[in-house]
Enzyme design. Sequence first.
Site, PDB file in Angstrom:
ATOM      1  CE  LYS A   5      55.312   2.254  25.396  1.00 20.92           C
ATOM      2  NZ  LYS A   5      55.030   0.851  25.702  1.00 20.92           N
ATOM      3  CB  SER A   7      57.335  -1.060  23.396  1.00 18.36           C
ATOM      4  OG  SER A   7      56.296  -0.990  24.478  1.00 18.36           O
ATOM      5  CB  SER A  56      56.356  -2.417  27.215  1.00 21.94           C
ATOM      6  OG  SER A  56      56.498  -3.287  25.900  1.00 21.94           O
TER       7      SER A  56
END
Length: 500
Positions: free
Chosen positions: A76, A151, A175
Amino acid sequence: MTLSAADLAAALAAGEVSSAEATQAHLDRIAAVDDDVHAFLHVNGEEALASAAAVDAARSAGESLHPLAGVPIAVKDVVVTQGQVTTAGSKMLEGWVPPYDATLVTRLREAGLPILGKTNMDEFAMGSSTEHSAYGPTRNPWDLGRIPGGSGGGSAAAVAAFEAPLAIGTDTGGSIRQPAAVTGTVGVKPTYGSVSRYGLIALASSLDQAGPCTRTVLDAALLHDVIGGHDPRDSTSLPDPAPSYTEAARNGADGDLSGVRIGVVSELGGEGYEPGVRASFHAALDKLTAAGADIVQVSCPSFSAALAAYYLILPSEASSNLAKFDGMRYGLRVEPTDGPVTAERVMAATRGEGFGDEVKRRIILGTYALSAGYYDAYYGSAQKVRTLIQRDFAAAFEQADVLVSPTAPTTAFPFGAKLDDPLAMYLNDVATIPANLAGVPGLSLPSGLSDDGLPVGFQILAPAREDARLYSVGAALETLLLNDWGAPLLSKAPKLEASK
Ligand code: GLN
């Protein structure tokens, strides 16, 4: 590419395939489908292939390697990578190349996992749909018209679309788990302090935790074993030696749950949860019962205030953490075009242009909540609620070894459905947020499909430092469901046509 990381690792160890071949295959897959999925913000093919070649050379030389050596991974974009662009999904950091690696990245490199690239996310990890990325949304591989969660939608979608066997996410309020739920994958938020936060671009420091995004429970355990453990560079890192989560997952895989007490949280899963989500959740509970588990009902009354407390604590911490993006030190710098170029005016111009609407909304909320005269009413009250939630967990864990709930109230929703209604967006995290507020670990795995044909997530929660229970119970449920389905859930996903 459809192999689990554990199976790919076995194939690598047996010499059936090289890491260079496996890495190239995933890079080809990314080239073929990522115009559609947009899971990646940056792909680093050359570097990934160089790491793969190094692992292959070490293996031919007979060196002893980490079990996951040579298995490629996506990370990420909120995790800093030395020499590789890291933006946290924000224009504020466009083109920024960090001078150091996050501890978890160092551990991935040391274990020999080639890093394919950095995945898309809501700006500074604020959101539940990836629609708040400054670089455009990621699309859900199950239906390209729907959100992949957030997210960390990029990491979940990359794994679901077979662009990477493994990915790293971060979970401040859900997330990792909510994207896993809506993409039919597995996601784990470890106990707070289990994985080092050194090198994560902070959202809310008392809630942030990095963890695995995978297609199987065993893969998540293998990855947790690589990235977890004490780090002197993170003052909140737990000093205890971490047990083997891989072993816990392997032990659970026989599907026997005799004597395990599973608590169903009354407050999570009723009103506001789609009927198809509830049906899949209850079908999974029946499986657990049939496997010998004792299902008990537990009540956590303070969970009803969790969302409200979270949306005071998170913006407060975020407003402080994001103060460093001022146009002076690194990242974007915008000078006003009219009038004098003073420090204050540069900061205002930079922050005005660099941050998106959701980030600004939360900075404003947080600054207000922390301001003199309002601190006790808002931030102080939220911290008290946090204590009540911790007590609810403590009481519930006296009655049950693990707690369970649906991971998210809905399946993947269409783009735009909640974009103009922040409150509706925030409600996606109603079942995941309590774990962050209490620091306890949580895992989401797919429990099946809803009546709309989209995946549903099943959440398992354990007491702090008892992450092993997530893996043993999770692996057991996975075995029971697989016996039924006959094939992994993701094989039921509509095939992604190569976009070029
Ligand atoms: N969706 C939640 C939020 O917007 C969770 C974010 C996260 O876990 N990073 O705050």
